[in-house]
Design a protein around this motif. Sequence first.
Motif, PDB file in Angstrom:
ATOM      1  N   SER A  32      -0.511   7.731  -2.682  1.00  0.00           N
ATOM      2  CA  SER A  32      -0.441   9.123  -3.113  1.00  0.00           C
ATOM      3  C   SER A  32       0.303   9.910  -2.039  1.00  0.00           C
ATOM      4  CB  SER A  32      -1.852   9.686  -3.281  1.00  0.00           C
ATOM      5  OG  SER A  32      -2.515   9.732  -2.014  1.00  0.00           O
ATOM      6  N   ALA A  84       0.829  -1.207   0.000  1.00  0.00           N
ATOM      7  CA  ALA A  84       0.000   0.000   0.000  1.00  0.00           C
ATOM      8  C   ALA A  84       0.865   1.260   0.000  1.00  0.00           C
ATOM      9  CB  ALA A  84      -0.930  -0.005   1.213  1.00  0.00           C
ATOM     10  N   SER A 144      -8.916   0.519   4.551  1.00  0.00           N
ATOM     11  CA  SER A 144      -9.585   1.041   3.352  1.00  0.00           C
ATOM     12  C   SER A 144      -8.565   1.387   2.275  1.00  0.00           C
ATOM     13  CB  SER A 144     -10.434   2.272   3.702  1.00  0.00           C
ATOM     14  OG  SER A 144      -9.621   3.408   3.970  1.00  0.00           O
ATOM     15  N   LEU A 145      -7.385   1.883   2.679  1.00  0.00           N
ATOM     16  CA  LEU A 145      -6.332   2.174   1.700  1.00  0.00           C
ATOM     17  C   LEU A 145      -5.801   0.894   1.070  1.00  0.00           C
ATOM     18  CD1 LEU A 145      -4.270   4.980   3.509  1.00  0.00           C
ATOM     19  CD2 LEU A 145      -5.988   5.228   1.701  1.00  0.00           C
ATOM     20  N   ALA A 165      -7.496  -1.841   0.725  1.00  0.00           N
ATOM     21  CA  ALA A 165      -8.559  -2.310  -0.175  1.00  0.00           C
ATOM     22  C   ALA A 165      -8.545  -1.517  -1.476  1.00  0.00           C
ATOM     23  CB  ALA A 165      -9.910  -2.185   0.520  1.00  0.00           C
ATOM     24  N   ARG A 166      -8.314  -0.214  -1.368  1.00  0.00           N
ATOM     25  CA  ARG A 166      -8.298   0.650  -2.556  1.00  0.00           C
ATOM     26  C   ARG A 166      -7.229   0.214  -3.555  1.00  0.00           C
ATOM     27  NH1 ARG A 166      -7.401   6.818  -1.228  1.00  0.00           N
ATOM     28  NH2 ARG A 166      -9.438   6.430  -0.256  1.00  0.00           N
ATOM     29  N   HIS A 167      -6.088  -0.184  -3.033  1.00  0.00           N
ATOM     30  CA  HIS A 167      -4.978  -0.560  -3.915  1.00  0.00           C
ATOM     31  C   HIS A 167      -4.881  -2.071  -4.150  1.00  0.00           C
ATOM     32  CE1 HIS A 167      -3.406   3.499  -4.105  1.00  0.00           C
ATOM     33  NE2 HIS A 167      -3.433   3.592  -2.786  1.00  0.00           N
ATOM     34  N   GLU A 197      -1.765   9.912   1.076  1.00  0.00           N
ATOM     35  CA  GLU A 197      -1.760   8.599   1.726  1.00  0.00           C
ATOM     36  C   GLU A 197      -0.412   8.326   2.403  1.00  0.00           C
ATOM     37  OE1 GLU A 197      -4.844   6.516  -1.482  1.00  0.00           O
ATOM     38  OE2 GLU A 197      -2.702   6.038  -1.516  1.00  0.00           O
ATOM     39  N   HIS A 257      -9.066   3.148   8.475  1.00  0.00           N
ATOM     40  CA  HIS A 257      -8.615   3.904   7.297  1.00  0.00           C
ATOM     41  C   HIS A 257      -7.471   3.172   6.598  1.00  0.00           C
ATOM     42  CE1 HIS A 257      -8.042   7.249   4.632  1.00  0.00           C
ATOM     43  NE2 HIS A 257      -6.796   7.467   5.053  1.00  0.00           N
TER      44      HIS A 257
END
Length: 333
Positions: free
Chosen positions: A257, A252, A283-284, A286-288, A260, A280
Motif C-alpha cells: 500500500s 512485498a 510482518s508485512l 507475512a501479510r502478503h 507500506e 515490521h
Amino acid sequence: MSLDRTVQKPIDALAAYLVGDMDAVNTLIRTRMASEHAPRIPEVTAHLVEAGGKRLRPMLTLAAARMLGYQGEHHVRLAATVEFIHTATLLHDDVVDESAQRRGRPTANLLWDNKSSVLVGDYLFSRSFQLMVETGSLRVLDILSNASATIAEGEVLQLSAAQDLRTDEGIYMKVIRGKTAALFSAATEVGGVIAGAPEEQVKALFTYGDALGIAFQIVDDLLDYGGTSSVIGKNTGDDFRERKLTMPVIKAVAQASAEERDFWRRVIEKGDQRDGDLEHAMSLMARHGTMEATREEALRWAAEAKTALDALPAHDLRDMLRDLADYVVARVK
C-alpha cells in the motif's frame, strides 16, 4: 524455518561417495594456496577454506565427471578450481558487504583487513586459472573464465540494483544467476566436458546446475528472514540491514500500500532503520504471503533441476543429485 537433521543425508551421502576424490581436492587446495613469500595468503585462505563448509560446488564437479564414467585426474583440478573461485568471491563479497560473520566465524576482513581479503581473493582467482589451464581443455577454460566474469557482473548489477525499489524480480533473477547460479552450472558442466560426455548430457548438467543454484540462492535469501545464524552462517536479518532487495522483499514491495511503500522507501532506499523495523518488515511479508510465495519459487527451480537429470544415465550419483535438489529447498519448512 530450520535445517532438519534428516535432510542432511543427501549431501552427506554425496560426500561419502566422493570421499577419495574430495581428499585429493583438499590436498591440492592446501598445496596451491601456499605461498613462499607471503604467509598471510595461506593464513587468510585457510581461515575460510577450513571453516567447515560443505564443499558443495566442487562435489558437483566430481559427481558430474564420475557419473559419466571419467577415470582421469583432471576432475580433481577442476573441483579445486571451482572451490578457489568460490572462496575468492566470498573474500571479496565480505569486503563489499562489510560482513562480520561467515560460516559462523568472524570474516577474514574483520580478523585481518579489507586489503588482505581483496588481494588474497585475487591470488585465489589467479591460482584457479592456473589449475584450469593444466587440464589442457580450451572449452573448460572458456566455461570457467566466463563464469568468473559472470559472477563479477552479477555482483556489480546487485550494487546498482540495491536500495532501488524499482528493482523487480527480473533484475533479481539476473543478479542471482550471476553471483550464484553461474558457478553451480559451470561446476556441473565442466564435469561433463572433462568426461567427454555427449553434448545433450553436458547441456543437461548445465541446466541442472543453473536451476540448483537459483533454488539455493532463493532459499538462502528466504532463510535470512527466518533462519538461525547456525543454519545460514550469518546473522539473521543481515540482508535487511544491508538494504538488499531479495525476492521476499521485492514481492512485498510489489503488493505494498502507499503507507507500506513509504516504509520500504525509508528503510531500503534512505537507509533510515530503527528499532523494530526488521520485525515490521517481516510482518508485512507475512501479510502478503511473500515468504511462502518465495518458497514456491525455490521449489519450482528445484523441480526443474531434477527434470534435467532425466537426460543423464542411471547412476547412484544421479539419484544423489536428485535428492540434493530436494535437500536445498528442504532447508526451509
